[in-house]
Design a protein around this motif. Structure first.
Motif, PDB file in Angstrom:
ATOM      1  N   TYR A  96       0.288  -1.512  -0.055  1.00  0.00           N
ATOM      2  CA  TYR A  96      -0.035   0.181   0.347  1.00  0.00           C
ATOM      3  C   TYR A  96       0.923   1.262   0.327  1.00  0.00           C
ATOM      4  O   TYR A  96       0.174   2.201  -0.794  1.00  0.00           O
ATOM      5  CB  TYR A  96      -0.484  -0.098   1.019  1.00  0.00           C
ATOM      6  N   ASN A  97       1.651   0.889   0.408  1.00  0.00           N
ATOM      7  CA  ASN A  97       2.748   2.640   0.245  1.00  0.00           C
ATOM      8  C   ASN A  97       3.788   2.501  -1.077  1.00  0.00           C
ATOM      9  O   ASN A  97       3.421   3.590  -1.477  1.00  0.00           O
ATOM     10  CB  ASN A  97       4.080   2.006   1.646  1.00  0.00           C
ATOM     11  N   LEU A  98       4.036   1.619  -1.603  1.00  0.00           N
ATOM     12  CA  LEU A  98       4.516   1.381  -2.567  1.00  0.00           C
ATOM     13  C   LEU A  98       3.121   2.215  -3.617  1.00  0.00           C
ATOM     14  O   LEU A  98       3.122   3.265  -4.817  1.00  0.00           O
ATOM     15  CB  LEU A  98       4.231   0.086  -3.067  1.00  0.00           C
ATOM     16  N   GLY A  99       1.520   1.546  -3.049  1.00  0.00           N
ATOM     17  CA  GLY A  99       0.742   2.413  -4.243  1.00  0.00           C
ATOM     18  C   GLY A  99       1.425   3.663  -3.938  1.00  0.00           C
ATOM     19  O   GLY A  99       0.663   4.695  -5.641  1.00  0.00           O
ATOM     20  N   SER A 100       0.494   3.922  -2.864  1.00  0.00           N
ATOM     21  CA  SER A 100       1.056   5.576  -2.320  1.00  0.00           C
ATOM     22  C   SER A 100       1.722   6.124  -3.124  1.00  0.00           C
ATOM     23  O   SER A 100       1.541   7.546  -3.840  1.00  0.00           O
ATOM     24  CB  SER A 100       0.775   5.681  -0.850  1.00  0.00           C
ATOM     25  N   ILE A 101       3.135   6.421  -3.327  1.00  0.00           N
ATOM     26  CA  ILE A 101       4.275   6.641  -3.833  1.00  0.00           C
ATOM     27  C   ILE A 101       3.557   6.082  -5.168  1.00  0.00           C
ATOM     28  O   ILE A 101       4.285   7.577  -5.677  1.00  0.00           O
ATOM     29  CB  ILE A 101       5.725   6.136  -3.306  1.00  0.00           C
ATOM     30  N   MET A 102       3.119   6.105  -5.700  1.00  0.00           N
ATOM     31  CA  MET A 102       3.272   6.357  -7.224  1.00  0.00           C
ATOM     32  C   MET A 102       2.075   6.637  -8.121  1.00  0.00           C
ATOM     33  O   MET A 102       3.098   7.535  -8.828  1.00  0.00           O
ATOM     34  CB  MET A 102       2.939   4.414  -7.355  1.00  0.00           C
ATOM     35  N   ARG A 103       1.038   6.798  -6.855  1.00  0.00           N
ATOM     36  CA  ARG A 103       0.154   7.983  -6.805  1.00  0.00           C
ATOM     37  C   ARG A 103       0.872   8.970  -7.270  1.00  0.00           C
ATOM     38  O   ARG A 103       0.055  10.437  -7.878  1.00  0.00           O
ATOM     39  CB  ARG A 103      -0.927   7.768  -6.306  1.00  0.00           C
ATOM     40  N   SER A 104       1.514   9.266  -5.885  1.00  0.00           N
ATOM     41  CA  SER A 104       2.186  10.555  -5.603  1.00  0.00           C
ATOM     42  C   SER A 104       3.238  11.209  -7.191  1.00  0.00           C
ATOM     43  O   SER A 104       3.008  12.053  -7.336  1.00  0.00           O
ATOM     44  CB  SER A 104       2.936  10.638  -3.758  1.00  0.00           C
ATOM     45  N   ALA A 105       3.736  10.177  -7.223  1.00  0.00           N
ATOM     46  CA  ALA A 105       5.393  10.450  -8.134  1.00  0.00           C
ATOM     47  C   ALA A 105       4.523  10.701  -9.200  1.00  0.00           C
ATOM     48  O   ALA A 105       5.311  11.503  -9.899  1.00  0.00           O
ATOM     49  CB  ALA A 105       5.805   8.774  -8.933  1.00  0.00           C
ATOM     50  N   LEU A 106       3.516   9.968  -9.729  1.00  0.00           N
ATOM     51  CA  LEU A 106       2.773  10.603 -11.111  1.00  0.00           C
ATOM     52  C   LEU A 106       2.006  11.697 -11.031  1.00  0.00           C
ATOM     53  O   LEU A 106       2.837  12.767 -11.709  1.00  0.00           O
ATOM     54  CB  LEU A 106       1.519   9.665 -11.139  1.00  0.00           C
ATOM     55  N   PHE A 107       1.930  12.039 -10.080  1.00  0.00           N
ATOM     56  CA  PHE A 107       0.700  13.064  -9.888  1.00  0.00           C
ATOM     57  C   PHE A 107       1.603  14.607  -9.677  1.00  0.00           C
ATOM     58  O   PHE A 107       1.734  15.668 -10.259  1.00  0.00           O
ATOM     59  CB  PHE A 107       0.051  13.706  -8.156  1.00  0.00           C
ATOM     60  N   PHE A 108       2.998  14.207  -8.862  1.00  0.00           N
ATOM     61  CA  PHE A 108       4.167  15.843  -8.951  1.00  0.00           C
ATOM     62  C   PHE A 108       4.631  15.839 -10.267  1.00  0.00           C
ATOM     63  O   PHE A 108       6.771  15.740 -10.355  1.00  0.00           O
ATOM     64  CB  PHE A 108       5.086  15.292  -7.496  1.00  0.00           C
ATOM     65  N   GLY A 109       5.283  14.543 -11.275  1.00  0.00           N
ATOM     66  CA  GLY A 109       5.602  14.736 -12.247  1.00  0.00           C
ATOM     67  C   GLY A 109       6.876  14.020 -12.584  1.00  0.00           C
ATOM     68  O   GLY A 109       7.956  14.489 -12.823  1.00  0.00           O
ATOM     69  N   ALA A 110       7.210  13.338 -11.942  1.00  0.00           N
ATOM     70  CA  ALA A 110       8.039  12.599 -12.178  1.00  0.00           C
ATOM     71  C   ALA A 110       8.195  11.414 -12.711  1.00  0.00           C
ATOM     72  O   ALA A 110       7.351  10.204 -13.326  1.00  0.00           O
ATOM     73  CB  ALA A 110       8.438  10.643 -10.581  1.00  0.00           C
ATOM     74  N   ASP A 111       9.627  11.071 -13.844  1.00  0.00           N
ATOM     75  CA  ASP A 111       9.659   9.802 -15.049  1.00  0.00           C
ATOM     76  C   ASP A 111       9.549   8.636 -14.720  1.00  0.00           C
ATOM     77  O   ASP A 111       9.888   7.864 -15.347  1.00  0.00           O
ATOM     78  CB  ASP A 111      11.055  10.698 -15.897  1.00  0.00           C
ATOM     79  N   GLY A 112       9.984   7.832 -13.063  1.00  0.00           N
ATOM     80  CA  GLY A 112      10.438   7.293 -12.818  1.00  0.00           C
ATOM     81  C   GLY A 112      10.472   6.345 -11.811  1.00  0.00           C
ATOM     82  O   GLY A 112      10.693   7.761 -10.835  1.00  0.00           O
ATOM     83  N   ILE A 113      10.253   4.759 -10.836  1.00  0.00           N
ATOM     84  CA  ILE A 113      10.770   5.084  -9.454  1.00  0.00           C
ATOM     85  C   ILE A 113      11.202   3.244  -9.553  1.00  0.00           C
ATOM     86  O   ILE A 113      11.820   2.717 -10.541  1.00  0.00           O
ATOM     87  CB  ILE A 113       9.342   4.348  -8.888  1.00  0.00           C
ATOM     88  N   ILE A 114      12.290   3.496  -8.980  1.00  0.00           N
ATOM     89  CA  ILE A 114      13.672   2.156  -8.313  1.00  0.00           C
ATOM     90  C   ILE A 114      13.014   1.668  -7.499  1.00  0.00           C
ATOM     91  O   ILE A 114      13.120   2.720  -6.131  1.00  0.00           O
ATOM     92  CB  ILE A 114      15.029   2.691  -8.425  1.00  0.00           C
ATOM     93  N   VAL A 115      13.148   0.562  -7.031  1.00  0.00           N
ATOM     94  CA  VAL A 115      12.648  -0.683  -6.397  1.00  0.00           C
ATOM     95  C   VAL A 115      13.563  -1.346  -6.166  1.00  0.00           C
ATOM     96  O   VAL A 115      14.609  -1.949  -7.112  1.00  0.00           O
ATOM     97  CB  VAL A 115      11.505  -1.236  -6.637  1.00  0.00           C
ATOM     98  N   ASP A 116      14.089  -1.535  -4.875  1.00  0.00           N
ATOM     99  CA  ASP A 116      14.688  -2.516  -4.493  1.00  0.00           C
ATOM    100  C   ASP A 116      15.130  -4.042  -4.570  1.00  0.00           C
ATOM    101  O   ASP A 116      13.265  -4.118  -4.633  1.00  0.00           O
ATOM    102  CB  ASP A 116      15.418  -2.957  -2.814  1.00  0.00           C
ATOM    103  N   TYR A 117      15.795  -4.321  -5.441  1.00  0.00           N
ATOM    104  CA  TYR A 117      15.533  -6.307  -6.224  1.00  0.00           C
ATOM    105  C   TYR A 117      15.209  -7.109  -5.634  1.00  0.00           C
ATOM    106  O   TYR A 117      14.408  -7.618  -5.767  1.00  0.00           O
ATOM    107  CB  TYR A 117      16.031  -6.035  -7.051  1.00  0.00           C
TER     108      TYR A 117
END
Length: 317
Positions: free
Chosen positions: A170-191
């Protein structure tokens, strides 16, 4: 101008990216799902659920779409216009449409809140991120090892979000929504220690997962160090002053004139010391009143939104 992946040779869309297509410098083919001659099991598929994720997948078109399930008794009821929109788009795309009982749909999505609809789709797999190149003339390279993509920044300078061992879906999903809203180009997660972008993540993101590229990294410290050498500013989000480095408040994020990577850490342990010590700056969100010691930080999803909202590149209004 929306972010697009611009190719030097052939236009092809990166799954979960922006724009109508992706240009890339080819070193090999990125694996994709193939719906032809598949068995009914569809081993490379997953079941999205909820109005927003299903509608986002139908609108984005990055996945192969196999089948739509819906509760027929919902049509014309609570979700009337959205459900009708989903059914209309599915028909336009030639998707198989199956009415299903409330009980069967609940079992199919493990009793998660599905809002009466689910969509069988191909999986979007994270690709390994090896490097972020220098930003020049509005573009920069993103290397996945097999391929090099050329990105256009959605904002004046590129903005990425790096998640060090975030494990809650749920944290990851929330961060994805914020990243999209604030204009981020991409997200990096730990493998190794980060959570996967599952249908639960897509639901928590309200469908934003369909629109923002998500990559994995085997060695975040090395990746971030290389990015710094290429002119990126690495901002680590800390709860308080780190042992080796003082921490500023988000006010310092106004007027930046370089590409930025915002790093957020694990829900329990924060960002690893190796990353904190090598960051360009550390930033904490200050407490505004007396609070119990156990509440020394915010939920990482909330912190991400506050950090991203504070970033103002030089020349931006």
């Amino acid at each position: 101008m929306p972010n697009s992946l611009l190719a030097a040779t052939q236009r092809r869309e990166y799954p979960g990216g922006f724009g109508k297509g992706a240009k890339r410098r080819e070193r090999g083919k990125i694996p994709t799902s193939n719906a032809a001659d598949r068995s009914t099991d569809l081993p490379d598929s997953e079941l999205l659920y909820g109005i927003a994720p299903v509608l986002a997948a139908l609108n984005k078109g990055s996945r192969e779409i196999y089948k739509l399930y819906y509760r027929s008794d919902n049509v014309g009821d609570v979700f009337h216009h959205k459900m009708e929109e989903i059914l209309s788009k599915a028909r336009e795309q030639g998707v198989q449409i199956r009415p299903i009982s409330k009980e069967k749909l609940a079992r199919a999505v493990a009793n998660n809140i599905h809002q009466g609809v689910a969509l069988k789709v191909s999986k979007i797999k994270n690709h390994m991120l090896l490097g972020l190149g220098q930003f020049k003339d509005g573009q920069y390279e993103v290397s996945t090892g097999k391929d090099v993509y050329v990105y256009e920044s959605r904002r004046k300078y590129p903005l990425w979000v790096c998640l060090d061992r975030i494990q809650d879906q749920y944290n990851l999903g929330s961060i994805m929504r914020s990243a999209l809203f604030f204009g981020a180009d991409g997200i990096i997660v730990d493998y190794k220690e980060g959570c996967e972008p599952t249908p639960h993540v897509c639901k928590a993101s309200a469908g934003a997962r369909e629109f923002i590229p998500c990559f994995s990294s085997r060695d975040m410290a090395e990746l971030l160090g290389q990015a710094k050498q290429n002119g990126w500013t690495v901002v680590s989000t800390t709860a308080r002053d780190a042992e080796n480095k003082p921490s500023s408040t988000p006010d310092c994020l106004a007027g930046l004139d370089s590409p930025v990577i915002v790093v957020l850490g694990n829900e329990g342990f924060g960002i690893r010391e190796q990353i904190i010590s090598s960051s360009s700056m550390n930033v904490h969100i200050p407490v505004r009143a007396d609070t119990p010691e156990m509440f020394d930080s915010l939920n990482v999803g909330v912190a991400a939104a506050l950090m991203l909202s504070a970033i103002r590149f030089a020349g931006e209004s």
